[in-house]
Scaffold this motif. Sequence first.
Motif, short mmCIF file in Angstrom:
data_model
loop_
_atom_site.label_atom_id
_atom_site.label_comp_id
_atom_site.label_asym_id
_atom_site.label_seq_id
_atom_site.Cartn_x
_atom_site.Cartn_y
_atom_site.Cartn_z
N PHE A 289 56.14 57.64 146.80
CA PHE A 289 56.11 57.83 148.26
C PHE A 289 56.93 56.73 148.93
CE2 PHE A 289 52.33 59.81 146.53
CZ PHE A 289 52.32 61.06 147.17
N VAL A 290 57.79 57.12 149.86
CA VAL A 290 58.78 56.20 150.42
C VAL A 290 58.68 56.15 151.93
CG1 VAL A 290 61.23 55.63 150.58
CG2 VAL A 290 60.32 56.68 148.48
N GLY B 188 55.55 63.29 145.11
CA GLY B 188 55.96 62.30 146.08
C GLY B 188 56.74 62.88 147.24
N VAL B 189 56.82 62.10 148.31
CA VAL B 189 57.50 62.52 149.54
C VAL B 189 58.14 61.29 150.16
CG1 VAL B 189 57.20 63.52 151.85
CG2 VAL B 189 55.81 64.37 149.95
N SER B 190 59.29 61.48 150.81
CA SER B 190 59.91 60.40 151.57
C SER B 190 59.76 60.67 153.06
CB SER B 190 61.40 60.27 151.23
OG SER B 190 62.00 59.30 152.08
N PRO C 219 61.75 71.82 155.30
CA PRO C 219 60.78 72.92 155.21
C PRO C 219 60.37 73.26 153.78
CG PRO C 219 62.54 73.47 156.74
CD PRO C 219 62.96 72.22 156.05
N ASN C 220 61.19 72.88 152.80
CA ASN C 220 60.86 73.18 151.40
C ASN C 220 59.90 72.15 150.79
OD1 ASN C 220 62.58 75.51 151.13
ND2 ASN C 220 64.33 74.11 151.13
N THR C 221 59.62 71.09 151.51
CA THR C 221 58.70 70.06 151.00
C THR C 221 57.27 70.49 151.30
OG1 THR C 221 60.39 68.38 151.36
CG2 THR C 221 58.16 67.60 151.00
N GLY D 169 61.55 59.13 135.88
CA GLY D 169 61.39 60.47 135.33
C GLY D 169 60.89 61.47 136.35
N LEU D 170 61.05 61.15 137.63
CA LEU D 170 60.61 62.02 138.72
C LEU D 170 61.80 62.70 139.38
CD1 LEU D 170 58.03 59.56 140.34
CD2 LEU D 170 57.48 61.72 139.18
N PRO D 171 61.57 63.82 140.06
CA PRO D 171 62.66 64.43 140.82
C PRO D 171 63.05 63.55 142.00
CG PRO D 171 60.57 65.52 141.29
CD PRO D 171 60.31 64.58 140.16
N LEU D 172 64.24 63.79 142.56
CA LEU D 172 64.63 63.07 143.77
C LEU D 172 63.55 63.30 144.82
CD1 LEU D 172 68.46 63.81 144.05
CD2 LEU D 172 67.29 61.96 142.83
N VAL D 173 63.15 62.22 145.49
CA VAL D 173 62.03 62.30 146.42
C VAL D 173 62.44 63.14 147.64
CG1 VAL D 173 60.31 60.99 147.70
CG2 VAL D 173 61.35 60.00 145.66
N PRO D 174 61.73 64.23 147.92
CA PRO D 174 62.14 65.12 149.01
C PRO D 174 61.79 64.58 150.39
CG PRO D 174 60.10 65.92 148.05
CD PRO D 174 60.53 64.74 147.21
N ALA D 175 62.57 65.01 151.37
CA ALA D 175 62.34 64.62 152.76
C ALA D 175 61.12 65.34 153.33
CB ALA D 175 63.57 64.94 153.61
#
Length: 357
Positions: free
Chosen positions: A29-30, A103-105, A93-95, A83-89
Amino acid sequence: MMRLLPLAASILSFFLVLRSGRAQAPAFFVFGDSLTDPGNNKFLVTTAQAAFRPNGIDFPGGKATGRFCNGFTVVDLIAQELGLPLVPAYHDPNTKGSVILKGVSYASGGARILNDSSVNFLQNIQPLGKQIQNFVNTRSEIVLLVGGEDPAFDLLSRSIFLFALGSNDYLNYMNSTRSKSPQEFQDQVISAYKGYLNRAYQLGARKIVVFALGPLGCIPFKREGNILGANGKACHEEANTLAVNFDRALKDMVSGMNRDLNGAKMVFGTTYDLFYDATNNPSKYGFVNGRDACCGVSPLRLFACLPLGSVCSTRNQYFYWDAYHPTESANRLIASAILSGNKTIMFPFNLKQLIDL
């Protein structure tokens, strides 16, 4: 593909080897500003935008995603290493759904720790307080997805929470009428930051990385000498002094919170010395240019990287992408230090050690 410098190539190999295993943390989480924004501002009504080329010119597919960079940010590189996907915004709307369990940014270009962060960018910049509220919303969804508070807390307490803000607070302070002394302003920012970090702890965050400011006076826009602090001259010493003093107070704050908060494993991270050395002695780190912006408007490239701006042809040899942000090559150097650096960079332990706790 652009030829990588030896240093960048070795770091990339290091990442690829370590990424081959399973995820090393359940989620990431960012909370941050334009240095870590993966595209949140793209979905907001604001002038602080990077959702157009040449931004993203070296991102996979050459796509401008809203990142203030030519390619990957530090957070992207750390996520890959974990080893995680790029943290989504958060605002994408796809998050939604199971995506948020990794995780989420909430990072927003232009964001500050203090709540007046929308002043210079029209509206909808997301200051830290708003980012925390957005996390509250995500947390409620996680509770529903995993079936209750206990499993949600288990996931969050093992996840990595990264906070990287403060640059915009100080850049704005230096450009303001300064109704507060430097010490008064520092105390105000530190107090607000501590409150938000306490709130994150209350919401389940335990493994928390808090980043200090870099040498603000060495970014191309703040360098001394030419019109508007143009490139090529000495670092702006007042800006650097403000950053150093803030960083000392921030380290003390993090150490105190580690003592006071049961189960907290907080890390103070600073790449100030690395930034300063790389920008002033670029060849030592495999760069040719550590002072000038690669992309920007006007011959001096003083401003943001806009569609009509000029772009250098050797992006991997520049430390700075635009007047404020590092290139992907610089981000690789920084990410490596964050992951495996010694206690002068990551205190009391680096990110790899934090994960293993």
